[in-house]
Structures are given as C-alpha cells and as structure tokens.
Motif scaffolding. Structure first.
Motif, PDB file in Angstrom:
ATOM      1  N   GLY A 140     109.574 -94.205 -23.823  1.00  0.00           N
ATOM      2  CA  GLY A 140     108.731 -94.626 -22.705  1.00  0.00           C
ATOM      3  C   GLY A 140     107.350 -94.037 -22.885  1.00  0.00           C
ATOM      4  O   GLY A 140     107.175 -92.828 -22.705  1.00  0.00           O
ATOM      5  N   PRO A 141     106.327 -94.840 -23.232  1.00  0.00           N
ATOM      6  CA  PRO A 141     105.017 -94.262 -23.546  1.00  0.00           C
ATOM      7  C   PRO A 141     104.266 -93.740 -22.313  1.00  0.00           C
ATOM      8  O   PRO A 141     103.504 -92.786 -22.421  1.00  0.00           O
ATOM      9  N   TYR A 142     104.478 -94.379 -21.148  1.00  0.00           N
ATOM     10  CA  TYR A 142     103.729 -93.998 -19.948  1.00  0.00           C
ATOM     11  C   TYR A 142     104.625 -93.501 -18.812  1.00  0.00           C
ATOM     12  O   TYR A 142     104.191 -92.759 -17.941  1.00  0.00           O
ATOM     13  N   SER A 143     105.865 -93.949 -18.794  1.00  0.00           N
ATOM     14  CA  SER A 143     106.808 -93.530 -17.755  1.00  0.00           C
ATOM     15  C   SER A 143     108.202 -93.531 -18.359  1.00  0.00           C
ATOM     16  O   SER A 143     108.457 -94.197 -19.375  1.00  0.00           O
ATOM     17  N   PRO A 144     109.139 -92.805 -17.774  1.00  0.00           N
ATOM     18  CA  PRO A 144     110.480 -92.672 -18.364  1.00  0.00           C
ATOM     19  C   PRO A 144     111.264 -93.979 -18.300  1.00  0.00           C
ATOM     20  O   PRO A 144     111.047 -94.818 -17.422  1.00  0.00           O
ATOM     21  N   GLU A 194     104.844 -96.446 -10.564  1.00  0.00           N
ATOM     22  CA  GLU A 194     104.686 -96.103 -11.970  1.00  0.00           C
ATOM     23  C   GLU A 194     103.542 -96.900 -12.569  1.00  0.00           C
ATOM     24  O   GLU A 194     103.018 -97.838 -11.960  1.00  0.00           O
ATOM     25  N   ALA A 195     103.147 -96.512 -13.793  1.00  0.00           N
ATOM     26  CA  ALA A 195     101.967 -97.079 -14.430  1.00  0.00           C
ATOM     27  C   ALA A 195     102.355 -98.130 -15.470  1.00  0.00           C
ATOM     28  O   ALA A 195     103.384 -98.014 -16.136  1.00  0.00           O
ATOM     29  N   VAL A 196     101.506 -99.140 -15.593  1.00  0.00           N
ATOM     30  CA  VAL A 196     101.650-100.193 -16.610  1.00  0.00           C
ATOM     31  C   VAL A 196     100.391-100.157 -17.468  1.00  0.00           C
ATOM     32  O   VAL A 196      99.271-100.221 -16.944  1.00  0.00           O
ATOM     33  N   GLY A 197     100.542-100.037 -18.785  1.00  0.00           N
ATOM     34  CA  GLY A 197      99.390 -99.937 -19.679  1.00  0.00           C
ATOM     35  C   GLY A 197      98.600-101.232 -19.775  1.00  0.00           C
ATOM     36  O   GLY A 197      99.138-102.343 -19.612  1.00  0.00           O
ATOM     37  N   ASP A 209     109.128 -85.729 -21.490  1.00  0.00           N
ATOM     38  CA  ASP A 209     107.696 -85.986 -21.347  1.00  0.00           C
ATOM     39  C   ASP A 209     107.292 -87.049 -22.364  1.00  0.00           C
ATOM     40  O   ASP A 209     108.136 -87.578 -23.097  1.00  0.00           O
ATOM     41  N   SER A 210     106.001 -87.333 -22.431  1.00  0.00           N
ATOM     42  CA  SER A 210     105.451 -88.237 -23.433  1.00  0.00           C
ATOM     43  C   SER A 210     104.150 -87.661 -23.956  1.00  0.00           C
ATOM     44  O   SER A 210     103.455 -86.925 -23.240  1.00  0.00           O
ATOM     45  N   THR A 211     103.811 -88.002 -25.187  1.00  0.00           N
ATOM     46  CA  THR A 211     102.485 -87.642 -25.699  1.00  0.00           C
ATOM     47  C   THR A 211     101.428 -88.615 -25.199  1.00  0.00           C
ATOM     48  O   THR A 211     100.234 -88.332 -25.310  1.00  0.00           O
ATOM     49  N   TYR A 212     101.844 -89.770 -24.683  1.00  0.00           N
ATOM     50  CA  TYR A 212     100.960 -90.824 -24.168  1.00  0.00           C
ATOM     51  C   TYR A 212     100.040 -91.380 -25.256  1.00  0.00           C
ATOM     52  O   TYR A 212      99.029 -92.017 -24.953  1.00  0.00           O
ATOM     53  N   LEU A 213     100.375 -91.150 -26.509  1.00  0.00           N
ATOM     54  CA  LEU A 213      99.523 -91.584 -27.612  1.00  0.00           C
ATOM     55  C   LEU A 213     100.077 -92.855 -28.239  1.00  0.00           C
ATOM     56  O   LEU A 213     100.400 -92.925 -29.428  1.00  0.00           O
ATOM     57  N   GLU A 214     100.201 -93.903 -27.439  1.00  0.00           N
ATOM     58  CA  GLU A 214     100.698 -95.177 -27.948  1.00  0.00           C
ATOM     59  C   GLU A 214      99.570 -95.921 -28.642  1.00  0.00           C
ATOM     60  O   GLU A 214      98.411 -95.834 -28.275  1.00  0.00           O
ATOM     61  N   GLY A 215      99.912 -96.706 -29.662  1.00  0.00           N
ATOM     62  CA  GLY A 215      98.911 -97.463 -30.406  1.00  0.00           C
ATOM     63  C   GLY A 215      98.832 -96.972 -31.834  1.00  0.00           C
ATOM     64  O   GLY A 215      99.314 -95.898 -32.179  1.00  0.00           O
ATOM     65  N   GLU A 216      98.189 -97.755 -32.698  1.00  0.00           N
ATOM     66  CA  GLU A 216      98.130 -97.423 -34.125  1.00  0.00           C
ATOM     67  C   GLU A 216      97.208 -96.242 -34.353  1.00  0.00           C
ATOM     68  O   GLU A 216      96.079 -96.211 -33.874  1.00  0.00           O
ATOM     69  N   ASP A 217      97.662 -95.245 -35.109  1.00  0.00           N
ATOM     70  CA  ASP A 217      96.809 -94.094 -35.395  1.00  0.00           C
ATOM     71  C   ASP A 217      95.891 -94.423 -36.563  1.00  0.00           C
ATOM     72  O   ASP A 217      95.972 -95.490 -37.169  1.00  0.00           O
ATOM     73  N   ALA A 218      95.014 -93.489 -36.884  1.00  0.00           N
ATOM     74  CA  ALA A 218      93.967 -93.758 -37.874  1.00  0.00           C
ATOM     75  C   ALA A 218      94.522 -94.055 -39.250  1.00  0.00           C
ATOM     76  O   ALA A 218      93.924 -94.804 -40.016  1.00  0.00           O
ATOM     77  N   THR A 219      95.675 -93.477 -39.598  1.00  0.00           N
ATOM     78  CA  THR A 219      96.215 -93.670 -40.947  1.00  0.00           C
ATOM     79  C   THR A 219      96.976 -94.975 -41.080  1.00  0.00           C
ATOM     80  O   THR A 219      97.251 -95.423 -42.189  1.00  0.00           O
ATOM     81  N   GLY A 220      97.347 -95.566 -39.946  1.00  0.00           N
ATOM     82  CA  GLY A 220      98.102 -96.808 -39.978  1.00  0.00           C
ATOM     83  C   GLY A 220      99.537 -96.640 -40.379  1.00  0.00           C
ATOM     84  O   GLY A 220     100.254 -97.615 -40.603  1.00  0.00           O
ATOM     85  N   THR A 221     100.003 -95.388 -40.478  1.00  0.00           N
ATOM     86  CA  THR A 221     101.366 -95.148 -40.937  1.00  0.00           C
ATOM     87  C   THR A 221     102.374 -95.135 -39.809  1.00  0.00           C
ATOM     88  O   THR A 221     103.566 -95.198 -40.049  1.00  0.00           O
ATOM     89  N   ASN A 222     101.914 -95.021 -38.561  1.00  0.00           N
ATOM     90  CA  ASN A 222     102.819 -94.964 -37.419  1.00  0.00           C
ATOM     91  C   ASN A 222     102.460 -96.097 -36.477  1.00  0.00           C
ATOM     92  O   ASN A 222     101.439 -96.052 -35.792  1.00  0.00           O
ATOM     93  N   ALA A 223     103.293 -97.122 -36.444  1.00  0.00           N
ATOM     94  CA  ALA A 223     102.979 -98.315 -35.654  1.00  0.00           C
ATOM     95  C   ALA A 223     102.868 -98.012 -34.169  1.00  0.00           C
ATOM     96  O   ALA A 223     102.239 -98.765 -33.426  1.00  0.00           O
TER      97      ALA A 223
END
Length: 836
Positions: free
Chosen positions: A710-714, A615-618, A753-767
């Motif tokens: 799970g952002p990258y794996s279940p 499995e993957a580690v970010g 599944d995952s969207t794999y979109l971990e991290g702060e988005d442009a609006t800063g509203t979703n940690a």
C-alpha cells in the motif's frame, strides 16, 4: 459550682441583660463571618471522620475544624481575603486545596477528596464533565502533573508516551511534527483542549511538536470516545491542558535557564501572585536548538497569562491566553535522500479563554466560556536541493518540469527488506499556508439533585473559518456548528457508579449526529486492609464522530470528480461527499488494590470499530478516474493540483477495527518513591480500503518481490500505519528533602508504514520506486530518560535532564533519524514562592 471555703462568698449569677447581650454579640459575629463548609471523603465516596481541616490565609492558620462522623466540617472566620485549606487524615495523603476568595457573609462550600497515601488517583473532568475522583468513574484517564511528570521537560512529546494506549510519533527531531494515536485511532481523532478551548485545526489536526510545557499545570488524557461531552473530534480521546493561577499573597518570581547539546538553550520566567479578589500569572519561555541534521534548527517562544477576579465568594471571572510562535527546519526524510531540504515550517497559535463561573447555590453550578483559537501554519521550500535531472529525463508523475534527486541510498526496513536507488527530492520552490480560526461560546451547568445524583447540561456554538491563502484553486471555508449535551452521573450506596449521556450535534459540513455514551463501575469489594484490599469492575460504551479537516474537505475526491464532469466514475465507484468519520467502542475492565492499597493494578479490554475513515488517493490515478478527459487535459489538471500543493485526494473509504488490552500498575515505596508502569497490546486490522476495493478499475496494486504494498494507505487485512502492536512504559520518581529524581522508559515494537516513494526511481531498476513491504517497516525502540534536581538554597535549585540514554536512532518512523542522546543542565531561582 463549688466555691472554695477560703474565698468570700460572691454571686456567680450573670444578669439576664448581660447574658442576652453576649448571645446577641455571638450571633452578630457569626452573621458577619464567612462560612467555609463541606464534606471530606475518600476516592470511593466514603465519608472520612476525624480529618483535620485547617484554614490558612497569608501564610497563617486562621481557623481549623475536625470532620464529624458523616465527614462534614464547618469553619467560621470574620476575615475577608484569599484562603486555602490543608486537610489531613490517617492513611490518606495530605491535601492542599486551590486558593479561593471569601468575604464576610459568604458561604463557601469546598468538598474534599483525599487520595490513598501510596497510590495516585486524581480528580478528573473529561470523564463526566464534573470534577470527579477517578475511582468513581468507569473511564480510562491519566493525569500528567507539572510537579511529577512535566517539571524537567520542555514539551509533552516524551511525557505522552508514559500512559497506556497512547503512541506518539514524531517525524524528526526536536520541534518536528508530532502526532498522538490513542487506542489505534487516527492522529486526528483526539480533541485537544487548552483551558476548555478547542486548540485543534478545523477537523482536529494538532501538532504536539512545538507545544511547550510553559504554564501547563496538568495534562489530563481521556482514552475513549467522548463526543457526547466534547462534540465532534473526540473520536479516540481527549487531551485537556490547564493553566495554573497565582496563589501567594505577594508576587512570586521563578527564573530558570539551561544549556545542552546541539546548541540547545532554554529560558523560562514566571511571575504570579494574588491580592484580595485578584489573582494573576504571567509566563514566558524561549527554546532553541540546532538538532543533529543539516537545516534542522528549531526555536519556539511561548507567552501565557492567567488573570482571575472574584466578584464574591460564589462568582469569579477568569481569562487565560497561550500564544506560541515557532519555526523549525524541515530537512525531509534524511535516510531516503542523504540530502537535506532547505525548507522551514512556521506556526503562530493563540488560544484564549474568558469565563464566568458561578455557584448559584451549593448544589447548582454554572459556567459560560468564550473561546478563541487562531492558528497560522506556513511551509516554505526556499530553494531546491540535490542533483538536477536532465530535461530529457523529467518525470511525468509529479514534477511536470525541473526536478532534483537525492543521493543514491539503500533504504532498509525493520522487516529485513531493502531497496537501493535515487528518489526524487524536489520539483520547485513553493510556499503554502493554512489558516484556522474559531470562535466558540460554551455553557455548562451541573446540579446536585442529591449527594448521589448529579446532572449536567451543556451547549456549544462554533464559528469556524479556514483558508489556504496561497492557493487559487481552493476557496475559503466557513462552518457553523451547534452541539447540545446532557448527562447524569451518580451512585448507589458508594458501590455502583454510573454515567449516562449524549449529545445532539449539528455541523454544517456533515449534518446531524447523536453520539451516546455510558459507563458503569461496581465495587465488588471496597478498599480495606489486607493482601487483596479492593476490587472494582467497570464497563464503557460510546459512539463518536469527527469533523473532516480543511485539507480533507478541499481535496475531496467527490468534489474533484463533480467539478470535472466525472459523474460516471462517482456512480461506478460509489463515491460520496466527504463526511464524518465515526467510531463505536466497547470497553470492560477491572481494578485491584493489594497490600492495603499500597499497590494498584488496572486492566482494560477495548474494542473500537472505526468506519467511514478518510484515506488518500494518489494523483497518478487521475487517468483512470477521469476517462472523459484527454491525456493532455488530465496532465494539465494534475499540474494545477501540484501547483496548489495537493498531491492526493481524499475519500471516506477506509474501515478498521482496533482492539486490545491495557494494563497498568503503580505503587509507593515509603513516602519518597513512586513507581508506575504499563503495557498495551493492540490488534488493529484494516477491514476496507479504496485501493483494494477498486483494484480492477484502477490497476494492479504495487508489489515488492511479489508482496502487495500500500503506497499511501494500508491494504485490507494489514495494520493501520504507525500503530505498534506492543507498547509500554516504566517511570519512577524519588523525592526526599532537597533531592528529587525522575526515571522514565518507553518502548514500542515494530509497526507498519510506507516509504511513500511510489514511481520510477532515477536508475529505472525499481518499477515501483523505493517502496518496501508495509509489514513491520518501522523499527521498534526503547527510549530511556533520566533527570533530577537538587535544592542547595531555599531559593535556588540546580537541575539536569538526559534524553534518549540508549542513543536510539529509530524512535521516529523510517527515513527520519531521531535526536541522539542529549543532556540539558541549568539553574532555577525562586523568590517568594516557598513562603506560602
């Protein structure tokens, strides 16, 4: 002898010298004749008496015979050349054998297996390593033929959905990356063979998206571990593709072309034939389409050839080659950005097989094969797309510099959860390459000790080389692998069939493995007339392993930590060198025929235990993994990895189980309609995950409204990604004189599944960026296709194929819209083929 009285009396005695001369001539003729002999059986091994066996050459009947009470037949001919047999018997389907060469003095043995008239039970090779009727094996196999399943299709993507236990995931539209998951295993767990040659990358990755059906005679799919016969890589299954060869005694030419929606065009040409000891086939095809998204054009060119030469009736040499070149746009996950990347993915693949096949005796067969695989994969981001981010707002997660955003979107999962924001789309232009080269020498020998006991031995050597030419961080890799195989296959009184075997593997990357396999089936009741017309029970056990891919080896977390002096982290987290993922499988099932073999029902229960999965580690975990480095050093290291297209690191830390039930039913209605359907229930559960095990050290697991994600794996207790618990299919074929039609439908339930979109988005509203809960994130779907052809001249057909009749946009995973309803229609002309 009685002589009529009105005839003069004459002597009817033949002089001794004349009689002797006749006897000598008869024996002389027989001694210079070719002998074609064999045994006719049904798929259960029972001898078939009274079968008509006809020998044909150059379109004419040369000789014929009737099988005796023990099923044997023998035909003598004084001719030399290419022949084939046509065999028929009451209540069994007529069979035409592949052609073969025979000269005077040759003794050719051709054992014939006739199928029931109403169901299809093919000869398979992946189950035992020896061509064996399906009912004489315990294995779960499906054969897709060029005539029934592939005739109107340009790729294997939709056809592979028409079998139990198989899930096909295509991340986009035509030509996009396509993965096959068999019985819950990972997509890298399948060994793909083209004419016996391993066609996968180093470590088994294989993309079915650009694989054309041009010059593919059949696709045999084995479901279950098969490392005992095919080495590391056959962890969940085997997909074996074969190339047809020329059969007509004159050149036959087939040309076809069609047009369709989305600027789709397809052309195909095939020339084939046979002359004396030589047979030949050459094919070329071209397909192009614009697809339905911006920057998503796709084209593929495929060239194939098959050349065979019979040294004599017992020995032949053969060479085959498949060469494919393709390029497809990669617009990225359109639903996540609503902006298309300006990117391209290209492949150049060569699969070559050269073999010598010899029947040393009627009971001893040998084959030596050289296999060559050359694969080049390139990906380019020509320019960045989206909205540039001001320098003051640059993210420190991945880009470390200029970055662009997609449009503001709302992502909605099939589970009812949604998130709104702008995701980071691009950082900078990039290019990457992956090179996989393999040369292999393969030997297989099988011997018939008795009509009820066969043995098989094998050896395989592989020299593998892999590289990422655009990367200055990862060195090239070379692997030398050895594999020794042995197996026995037999039966007791055509009722109990068994297969036992295993292999001794020595792979330079992970050392020695000894995977065993075994299976047995028992006819409780032999096929017969009646409502319940035959019952068979079966059992299988097997172990297998897989060689890590080149990227998994290059991006090993262990190697990364060693190179950066983090031995304390290795000890604390019990991280080991990258090794071979492994699988253990138990399977049991039953087969029942009804209504005098007009209906066939199969049901199987399987239980897989997958251990040491990768499995993957970010990269966002580098600060916790490398506390010995300063923050500046950690950031610099992340930048180096990102510059080399390494956005994750790999570790053997995942384990999961996958158990379920497969059921299929098939039946013929008259001689014109054939129906087949199946359903699979899959219960796959992750038992161990690196993210869960080391939560205390690496920080809290991301959440969405309090739900762990799970952002990258279940996560532990969840399902592996992109494996639906419910899948199924229905297909129907109709053939009558000049008209044929094919209907197929495949369905799947929601999957994790995952969207794999971990991290702060442009609006800063979703940690946590645009992550959504994993459970049931991907939509379920039903895909319906319909096609047909009509022969309005002996040399001309018209055909059409409609795909995705329900216009379902969620066949692909979340973020990737599927190709809408589309139709192709065209013309096929053939010269010489039907004269056979």
């Amino acid at each position: 002898m009685h002589v009529p009285a009105f005839l003069p009396a004459v002597s009817w005695r033949i002089p001794r010298r004349a009689a002797a001369a006749v006897v000598v001539l008869v024996f002389a003729a027989a001694s210079f004749a070719a002998t074609i002999s064999g045994v006719v059986t049904d798929v259960t091994g029972a001898r078939v008496s009274g079968a008509n066996v006809t020998l044909i050459s150059n379109g004419k009947v040369v000789a014929s015979a009737i099988s005796t009470a023990d099923g044997r037949f023998e035909i003598l001919t004084g001719l030399s050349g290419r022949f084939f047999l046509v065999v028929s018997a009451a209540k069994l389907r007529q069979l035409q054998t592949p052609d073969f060469y025979a000269s005077q003095l040759d003794s050719i043995e051709r054992n014939i297996v006739l199928e029931p008239e109403w169901v299809r039970e093919s000869i398979v090779v992946t189950a035992t390593g020896i061509p064996t009727p399906q009912p004489q094996t315990s294995a779960a196999t499906t054969v897709l033929s060029s005539q029934l399943d592939l005739a109107l299709r340009t790729d294997l993507v939709s056809a592979l959905r028409l079998m139990p236990g198989a899930q096909v995931v295509q991340t986009g539209q035509m030509g996009a990356q396509t993965s096959l998951f068999i019985r819950g295993g990972d997509s890298d767990d399948n060994k793909v063979l083209v004419d016996g040659v391993d066609a996968g990358d180093l470590g088994n990755q294989f993309d079915f998206g650009p694989l054309s059906t041009t010059a593919v005679e059949s696709a045999e799919v084995y479901r279950g571990p098969d490392s005992g016969l095919f080495g590391a890589g056959a962890e969940s299954g085997v997909v074996s593709l074969t190339t047809p060869h020329g059969t007509t005694s004159f050149p036959s030419l087939i040309l076809e072309g069609d047009e369709g929606d989305f600027s789709t065009s397809h052309e195909d040409a095939e020339l084939a034939g046979a002359h004396k000891k030589l047979d030949y086939l050459g094919a070329f095809s071209w397909l192009q389409t614009a697809n339905d998204l911006p920057n998503d054009a796709y084209h593929v060119a495929t060239t194939a050839a098959n050349l065979g030469y019979a040294l004599n009736g017992a020995t032949q040499i053969r060479g085959t080659i498949h060469y494919g070149v393709d390029a497809t746009g990669v617009p990225n996950a359109w639903d996540f950005y609503h902006v298309a990347d300006d990117a391209t993915e290209k492949d150049q693949n060569i699969f070559l097989s050269a073999s010598i096949d010899n029947h040393t005796t009627a009971s001893f067969h040998n084959e030596v094969r050289y296999g060559l695989t050359r694969k080049r994969e390139q990906e380019y981001l020509w320019q960045t797309s989206g909205t540039p981010v001001p320098a003051a707002d640059y993210s420190t997660d991945y880009c470390f510099g200029p970055e662009t955003l997609g449009n503001a979107v709302t992502i909605a999962g099939a589970n009812g959860y949604s998130a709104t924001g702008q995701a980071v789309l691009d950082c900078s232009i990039y290019s990457s390459q992956l090179v996989s080269n393999r040369d292999a020498v393969i030997y297989r020998g099988d011997i018939s000790f008795t009509p009820h006991l066969y043995g098989l031995i094998g050896f395989q050597y592989e020299d593998e080389r892999g590289a990422e030419p655009n990367s200055s961080y990862y060195p090239s890799v070379e692997r030398s692998n050895y594999d020794y195989q042995a197996a026995v296959h037999g039966d007791f009184k055509d009722r109990f069939f068994y297969s036992l075997g295993g292999s001794l593997e020595h792979y330079s990357l992970f050392g020695v493995q000894t995977p065993p396999r075994g299976g047995a089936s028992y006819y409780v009741f032999h096929p017969r007339h009646g409502v319940f017309s035959g019952t068979r029970a079966l059992f299988n056990y097997g172990e297998s392993d897989r060689e890590p891919t080149l990227l998994e080896q290059d991006e090993s977390l262990y190697s990364f930590l060693v190179a950066n002096g983090a031995q304390s982290t290795i000890q604390q987290l019990h991280i080991s060198k990258i090794g071979a993922p492994q699988d253990r499988t138990y399977e049991g099932g039953a087969e029942q025929t009804f209504l005098s073999q007009h209906v066939l029902f199969r049901a199987n229960y399987f239980h897989n235990e997958f251990g040491r999965q990768i499995e993957a580690v970010g990269l966002d975990l580098i600060p916790e993994l490398l506390p010995n480095l300063t923050a500046a050093q950690q950031q610099q290291l992340e930048q180096v990895l990102v510059a080399n297209n390494a956005y994750e690191l790999t570790i053997n830390s995942e384990a999961f189980s996958a158990q379920g039930v497969e059921g299929t039913v098939e039946s013929g209605i008259g001689k014109n309609i054939f129906l087949r359907g199946g359903y699979t229930y899959l219960n796959a559960v992750v038992q161990r995950s690196f993210t869960n095990d080391d939560e205390a050290l690496l920080g809290p697991i991301p959440t969405f409204d309090g739900i762990p994600v799970g952002p990258y794996s279940p996560l532990e207790g969840a399902r592996p990604f992109r494996r639906a618990p419910h899948t199924g299919f229905i297909s129907a074929t109709f053939t009558r004189k000049k008209l044929s039609g094919v209907f197929s439908s495949a369905f799947a339930s929601r999957s994790d599944d995952s969207t794999y979109l971990e991290g702060e988005d442009a609006t800063g509203t979703n940690a946590n960026g645009l992550l959504l809960p994993n459970r049931n994130l991907d939509y379920g779907y039903t895909k319906i296709d319909l096609g047909g052809s009509y022969q309005f001249r002996s040399w001309m057909d018209i055909y059409a194929q409609g795909e995705n009749l329900l216009d379902n946009q969620h066949i692909a995973p979340i973020g990737y819209p599927s190709l809408p309803f589309n139709v192709r229609a065209g013309l096929r002309v053939a010269w010489g083929l039907r004269r056979r």
